[in-house]
Every structure is written in structure tokens, then in C-alpha cells.
Design a protein around this motif. Structure first.
Motif, PDB file in Angstrom:
ATOM      1  N   LEU A 282      45.740  26.667  26.351  1.00  0.00           N
ATOM      2  CA  LEU A 282      45.657  28.013  26.908  1.00  0.00           C
ATOM      3  C   LEU A 282      44.293  28.250  27.547  1.00  0.00           C
ATOM      4  O   LEU A 282      44.185  28.827  28.641  1.00  0.00           O
ATOM      5  N   THR A 283      43.236  27.774  26.886  1.00  0.00           N
ATOM      6  CA  THR A 283      41.892  27.912  27.438  1.00  0.00           C
ATOM      7  C   THR A 283      41.729  27.101  28.721  1.00  0.00           C
ATOM      8  O   THR A 283      41.148  27.565  29.709  1.00  0.00           O
ATOM      9  N   ALA A 284      42.271  25.867  28.731  1.00  0.00           N
ATOM     10  CA  ALA A 284      42.169  25.012  29.913  1.00  0.00           C
ATOM     11  C   ALA A 284      42.953  25.581  31.089  1.00  0.00           C
ATOM     12  O   ALA A 284      42.513  25.515  32.244  1.00  0.00           O
ATOM     13  N   LEU A 285      44.131  26.135  30.816  1.00  0.00           N
ATOM     14  CA  LEU A 285      44.921  26.753  31.883  1.00  0.00           C
ATOM     15  C   LEU A 285      44.176  27.947  32.480  1.00  0.00           C
ATOM     16  O   LEU A 285      44.166  28.146  33.697  1.00  0.00           O
ATOM     17  N   THR A 286      43.557  28.727  31.614  1.00  0.00           N
ATOM     18  CA  THR A 286      42.765  29.861  32.094  1.00  0.00           C
ATOM     19  C   THR A 286      41.601  29.382  32.944  1.00  0.00           C
ATOM     20  O   THR A 286      41.333  29.917  34.029  1.00  0.00           O
ATOM     21  N   THR A 287      40.916  28.343  32.468  1.00  0.00           N
ATOM     22  CA  THR A 287      39.785  27.782  33.216  1.00  0.00           C
ATOM     23  C   THR A 287      40.235  27.266  34.574  1.00  0.00           C
ATOM     24  O   THR A 287      39.632  27.577  35.610  1.00  0.00           O
ATOM     25  N   SER A 288      41.294  26.450  34.577  1.00  0.00           N
ATOM     26  CA  SER A 288      41.762  25.857  35.825  1.00  0.00           C
ATOM     27  C   SER A 288      42.201  26.927  36.816  1.00  0.00           C
ATOM     28  O   SER A 288      41.864  26.863  38.005  1.00  0.00           O
ATOM     29  N   PHE A 289      42.949  27.918  36.347  1.00  0.00           N
ATOM     30  CA  PHE A 289      43.433  28.950  37.256  1.00  0.00           C
ATOM     31  C   PHE A 289      42.281  29.767  37.825  1.00  0.00           C
ATOM     32  O   PHE A 289      42.251  30.084  39.017  1.00  0.00           O
ATOM     33  N   CYS A 290      41.292  30.082  36.961  1.00  0.00           N
ATOM     34  CA  CYS A 290      40.137  30.864  37.412  1.00  0.00           C
ATOM     35  C   CYS A 290      39.280  30.090  38.415  1.00  0.00           C
ATOM     36  O   CYS A 290      38.876  30.611  39.455  1.00  0.00           O
ATOM     37  N   VAL A 291      39.003  28.827  38.087  1.00  0.00           N
ATOM     38  CA  VAL A 291      38.090  28.028  38.921  1.00  0.00           C
ATOM     39  C   VAL A 291      38.797  27.449  40.136  1.00  0.00           C
ATOM     40  O   VAL A 291      38.297  27.511  41.258  1.00  0.00           O
ATOM     41  N   ASP A 292      40.006  26.881  39.930  1.00  0.00           N
ATOM     42  CA  ASP A 292      40.667  26.128  40.989  1.00  0.00           C
ATOM     43  C   ASP A 292      41.481  26.994  41.945  1.00  0.00           C
ATOM     44  O   ASP A 292      41.588  26.671  43.130  1.00  0.00           O
ATOM     45  N   PHE A 293      42.056  28.068  41.453  1.00  0.00           N
ATOM     46  CA  PHE A 293      42.942  28.864  42.300  1.00  0.00           C
ATOM     47  C   PHE A 293      42.334  30.214  42.687  1.00  0.00           C
ATOM     48  O   PHE A 293      42.356  30.601  43.847  1.00  0.00           O
ATOM     49  N   ILE A 294      41.781  30.930  41.724  1.00  0.00           N
ATOM     50  CA  ILE A 294      41.170  32.230  42.035  1.00  0.00           C
ATOM     51  C   ILE A 294      39.770  32.060  42.609  1.00  0.00           C
ATOM     52  O   ILE A 294      39.287  32.913  43.334  1.00  0.00           O
ATOM     53  N   GLU A 295      39.133  30.902  42.299  1.00  0.00           N
ATOM     54  CA  GLU A 295      37.745  30.625  42.723  1.00  0.00           C
ATOM     55  C   GLU A 295      36.820  31.738  42.234  1.00  0.00           C
ATOM     56  O   GLU A 295      36.156  32.437  43.003  1.00  0.00           O
ATOM     57  N   ILE A 296      36.764  31.841  40.917  1.00  0.00           N
ATOM     58  CA  ILE A 296      36.084  32.958  40.269  1.00  0.00           C
ATOM     59  C   ILE A 296      34.599  33.030  40.600  1.00  0.00           C
ATOM     60  O   ILE A 296      34.002  34.113  40.623  1.00  0.00           O
ATOM     61  N   GLU A 297      33.991  31.864  40.874  1.00  0.00           N
ATOM     62  CA  GLU A 297      32.552  31.864  41.173  1.00  0.00           C
ATOM     63  C   GLU A 297      32.232  32.580  42.487  1.00  0.00           C
ATOM     64  O   GLU A 297      31.081  32.960  42.727  1.00  0.00           O
ATOM     65  N   LYS A 298      33.234  32.757  43.331  1.00  0.00           N
ATOM     66  CA  LYS A 298      33.020  33.448  44.613  1.00  0.00           C
ATOM     67  C   LYS A 298      33.254  34.955  44.502  1.00  0.00           C
ATOM     68  O   LYS A 298      33.043  35.688  45.472  1.00  0.00           O
ATOM     69  N   LYS A 299      33.713  35.398  43.335  1.00  0.00           N
ATOM     70  CA  LYS A 299      33.963  36.818  43.128  1.00  0.00           C
ATOM     71  C   LYS A 299      32.669  37.527  42.730  1.00  0.00           C
ATOM     72  O   LYS A 299      31.676  36.898  42.346  1.00  0.00           O
ATOM     73  N   GLU A 300      32.686  38.835  42.815  1.00  0.00           N
ATOM     74  CA  GLU A 300      31.522  39.611  42.407  1.00  0.00           C
ATOM     75  C   GLU A 300      31.260  39.384  40.921  1.00  0.00           C
ATOM     76  O   GLU A 300      32.182  39.355  40.105  1.00  0.00           O
ATOM     77  N   ALA A 301      29.977  39.245  40.582  1.00  0.00           N
ATOM     78  CA  ALA A 301      29.597  38.928  39.200  1.00  0.00           C
ATOM     79  C   ALA A 301      30.145  39.950  38.213  1.00  0.00           C
ATOM     80  O   ALA A 301      30.546  39.608  37.097  1.00  0.00           O
ATOM     81  N   SER A 302      30.192  41.203  38.618  1.00  0.00           N
ATOM     82  CA  SER A 302      30.649  42.266  37.723  1.00  0.00           C
ATOM     83  C   SER A 302      32.141  42.184  37.420  1.00  0.00           C
ATOM     84  O   SER A 302      32.621  42.781  36.456  1.00  0.00           O
TER      85      SER A 302
END
Length: 486
Positions: A350-370
Motif C-alpha cells: 500500500l505504501t509503495a503504490l502510494t509512492t509510485s502513484f504520487c511520484v510516477d503519475f501525479i509527479e508530486i515534486e512538481k506540485k506546490e509544497a503546501s
């Protein structure tokens, strides 16, 4: 052991996990959730990975495997061991050199954005199915031995199981998982050891008597080399295991995410090699337990439990542990082992799926920090709901030994990852990145078609886990065809 006793045991166990989660999830940061601050001791990760790798599938389904396939699973396990050396000395140096959060970021740097998304997509499908397989097995045990007594629907059992996992992982993520996995591995191994001890005691055997018994000889054949056409032939099993380890560990964000929390590459390599060696011994002990269960069942005339009207060998271990008069110690340790085995793989998935979806698909690092923490938590909820849906579907479509089903699915979904990484590592070619997804999809369709060919059309040859490297080979060849020519 009554259903009420089992429920109290589950409640106490989760209180312990919540306590660990409280101390490890205090920061509630994305850095801790995804990478655990890169401060995890290697030996802790290695020990915890045993539980995550074995999971509820091994805990119940490997002993069930023995009835029809004897100890042939060890052929696959020896393949695993050689695969772990490839992971330690070929893949880990690449991941540490690039300092990735998601291992599929390598594909973007090597080929481009489409290849990156293709690799992440196939991991995502693989892990959703793999985690669902593991949780499904535990859910049917809880259903049969606990919730059926109260007429609780299977769907409610699954939802409660996922909800409990979500509660103790939503803050700490991988930092929590590293510590809970260690606890869960301990409970699992303790349950197996005590089960073997008490069953032998009931049979008036010492462990040495059991190993020397004629009854064990009915089940303990390891090497199958006489019929190459059979699914369990040594060469096919070994090669399949070798590539399954590389794919399901080395190319899997779930397993690699834990390795990437180690302080440095050397520690991560020590973790993988020691983990691989211990895993050989542990799997052999599980098979010994499986043989002992069937010997015990035959002597005391214990029938294999039914599921939907058909015998289900995966349920023999819980039937004997809980209902055959072995005593409360075996019942308690079995349930602790089962819960630990199930959730040590499910929580990290569950943690890995969350990580992969956030990083690989949503590209969370490009979102606003807040917004990043809020996005991560919403994704965590979404992945939980997805697992619930898939597990419920499995209830209606799954008809084989669960570990066999898990490894069969891996041959289809991990093949494209194997081909993509192999082409990136062993060639210097660039590819026409736009077509990477098409190559991967065609490879899976071809392999699926091959897997469905009746053995009669192949002169009796039964296709097995060798489909995984063949799948990777098709992907590799397809990438060669779309390589950029100077």
C-alpha cells in the motif's frame, strides 16, 4: 479457539502496530513516508524483508503446495537466490548512483517519459494484483474461521482489513513499515517453529524422527528432471525463479523502496545478499511444515476444508492450527503469524503504490509544497479503495493455489519491466520513446496467447514460469526494432 478470541488477538496486535506507528510517524513528512530519511539499519531491513517477501501466500499456500507438487518449490527458491545477487551487484548500484525515489525514474533518464510511465504502469498493475492476492488469502481465512460465525459478509472483512492497514501507515509510510516488518517477520517465524514442534509432539516424534520418517519421503522430492515437458522441471523452475526474483524484488518499487532507505549502497547490498540466503532456509522450513500438515491430517483423518464446495489446500494449515486440538499456544501463534504474514506484505504494498502513484503519475515534486502532504494522503486512501475492489473480484474468479496464481500473473506483468531495464543496462541504444508502451503491450498479449496454448498442441509440453524471461525477451526485441538509428 473461538471467533471472539481471534478477534481480540487481532485487536491487540494492531494496537502494538499503532504504537510503533505513533513513534515512527511523528514527523508526518513526505521525506519520511517515501525514504525513511535514508537512515534504516541494513540488518533491520533484511530481517523485515523476509516477512514482506514471504507474506501470507507463503505462510499458508506454500505448505498447501506440498500436496500435489512435493518440494519442487525449492527449485524456484534456488533460482531466487541467484537473482538476489544480480539485484545486489547490478541494479542497486544504478539506483543509488541516480538517487531515485521511484526506481522507474531510471527509465526516464535512459529512454524518455513514455518509457518511464510504461514501466511505472506495469509495476502498478503488478503490485495491485500481487498485494490483492496476498490479502485475499488472509481474508478468506479470517472469513472462514472468524467472521462466518457472525454472518459478516466477505466484503466487510476485506474493508476492515484494509482500513486497519491504512490507519497505521498513513503518516509514517516506509519509515513505519521498516519497523513493523521486523516485528511481523518475528511472529511469522515463531508461528512456524512452534507449529512444527507441537505437531511433532502430537505424533510422538522428535524433529529428527520426522526428518527420518517414511511418511516424509512421500512428499520431500525436490529435484524434478525426468520430464522436461512438465511444468515443474528443474531447469524451467530455476530459470523462472531467477527472473521472478529480479522482477518481483529488483524491479519492484515495493521491495526496492526499503533497500533505498539504507544509509549507503554497501549496506543495501549486505541487506539483499543476507536476505536471499536466509530466505532459502526459511522456505525449506515452510515446505517441511507442509509435509507435516498432510501427514498429521492423514493420521487423524482431518479433511481438507472446502471453499465454495471444493477442497482448498491453502486452508489446511489454519484448520489444523485452530480446530484439531493442538492447544491454545499453536492457535495463538498461528493467528499472530498469519496476521503478521499478511500485513507485512500488504502494508508495504500500500505504501509503495502510494509512492509510485504520487511520484510516477501525479509527479508530486512538481506540485506546490503546501499541497504535497494532502495529495499523498488522498492517494493513500485511493489505493486502499482500489485494493478492496480487486480482492472482492478475486473471491469470484480465483480457482487455483494462490502462490501458483501469484507467480503466473508475475510472468505477464513483470516481463515488460524486465525487457525495459535489460535493454537500458546492456545496450547503449536510444529508442523511439513514443512507441515503448506499444512494445510492452504487444509483448504481454503474445505471452498471454502462448500461455493459453493447450499442452496437447505442444506435444505435452506444459508452459510454466519460463514465460517471464520469454516475455522480457520479446520486449527487448521490440525495443531493438524501435531503436534510434544514427
Amino acid at each position: 479457539m473461538t471467533a471472539s478470541h481471534i478477534l481480540l488477538l487481532i485487536g491487540g496486535y494492531f494496537l502494538l502496530l499503532l504504537l510503533i506507528s505513533y513513534f515512527t510517524g511523528k514527523n508526518d513528512s513526505n521525506v519520511d513516508f517515501f525514504k525513511a530519511g535514508k537512515q534504516s539499519p541494513w540488518y533491520l531491513v533484511a530481517f523485515g524483508m523476509i516477512g514482506a517477501s514471504l507474506s501470507g501466500v507463503t505462510f499458508i499456500s506454500v505448505p498447501g503446495w506440498v500436496e500435489n507438487s512435493e518440494f519442487s518449490y525449492m527449485q524456484v527458491v534456488f533460482g531466487y537466490l541467484f537473482g538476489y545477487f544480480v539485484i545486489a551487484y547490478l541494479l542497486l548500484p544504478i539506483y543509488y548512483r541516480l538517487n531515485v525515489t521511484s526506481i522507474y525514474e531510471y527509465l526516464e533518464q535512459r529512454f524518455g517519459r513514455v518509457s518511464y510511465k510504461t514501466g511505472a504502469f506495469f509495476f502498478f498493475i503488478s503490485r495491485v494484483l500481487g498485494a490483492s492476492f496476498r490479502l485475499f488469502l488472509v481474508a478468506i481465512v479470517l472469513q472462514q474461521f472468524v467472521f462466518d460465525a457472525w454472518n459478516v459478509p466477505f466484503e466487510v472483512t476485506v474493508t476492515l482489513s484494509i482500513l486497519l492497514i491504512w490507519i497505521y501507515t498513513f503518516k509514517g509510510g516506509i519509515k513505519t513499515i521498516v519497523w513493523t516488518d521486523t516485528l511481523q517477520t518475528f511472529f511469522m517465524l515463531m508461528a512456524v517453529g512452534l507449529s512444527i514442534y507441537f505437531i511433532n509432539q502430537k505424533l510422538d516424534w522428535s524433529f529428527a524422527d520426522f526428518l527420518a520418517s517414511d511418511e516424509l519421503k512421500q512428499y520431500n522430492k525436490v529435484w524434478f528432471t525426468d520430464n522436461f515437458f512438465a511444468k515443474n522441471h528443474f531447469l524451467k523452475s530455476f530459470i523462472g525463479g531467477f527472473f521472478i526474483a529480479i522482477c518481483m524484488t529488483g524491479l519492484d518499487q515495493d521491495m526496492m523502496q526499503k533497500n533505498l532507505t539504507c544509509k549507503n549502497l554497501k549496506d543495501a547490498q549486505k541487506n539483499v545478499v543476507s536476505f536471499g540466503l536466509v530466505l532459502v532456509v526459511v522456505n525449506f522450513v515452510f515446505l517441511l511444515l507442509g509435509a507435516l500438515l498432510f501427514i498429521y491430517a492423514e493420521k487423524f483423518q482431518i479433511a481438507t476444508p472446502l471453499m465454495d464446495g471444493a477442497p482448498k489446500s491453502d486452508l489446511l494449515f489454519p484448520e489444523i492450527a485452530l480446530n484439531s486440538g493442538l492447544g491454545m499456544t499453536v492457535a495463538i501463534t498461528f493467528m499472530l503469524g498469519l496476521i503478521a504474514a499478511a500485513y507485512s506484505s500488504a502494508d508495504s504494498a500500500l505504501t509503495a503504490l502510494t509512492t509510485s502513484f504520487c511520484v510516477d503519475f501525479i509527479e508530486i515534486e512538481k506540485k506546490e509544497a503546501s499541497q504535497r502532504k494532502k495529495i499523498r494522503k488522498r492517494t493513500h486512501i485511493g489505493m486502499s479503495v482500489l485494493l478492496i475492489i480487486v480482492i472482492i473480484i478475486f473471491k469470484h474468479v480465483l480457482d487455483k493455489n494462490v502462490i501458483d496464481g501469484l507467480l503466473t500473473v508475475a510472468t505477464y506483468t513483470y516481463g515488460p519491466l524486465l525487457g525495459l531495464f535489460a535493454f537500458g543496462i546492456f545496450t547503449k541504444h536510444k529508442i523511439k520513446d513514443t512507441y515503448a508502451w506499444l512494445v510492452a503491450l504487444l509483448s504481454v498479449l503474445i505471452i498471454f496467447s502462448i500461455g493459453k496454448i493447450p499442452s496437447e498442441m505442444l506435444n505435452g509440453y506444459i508452459v510454466g514460469y519460463e514465460l517471464l524471461p520469454i516475455n522480457g525477451l520479446f520486449t527487448f526485441f521490440g525495443l531493438w526494432l524501435i531503436r534510434e538509428r544514427k
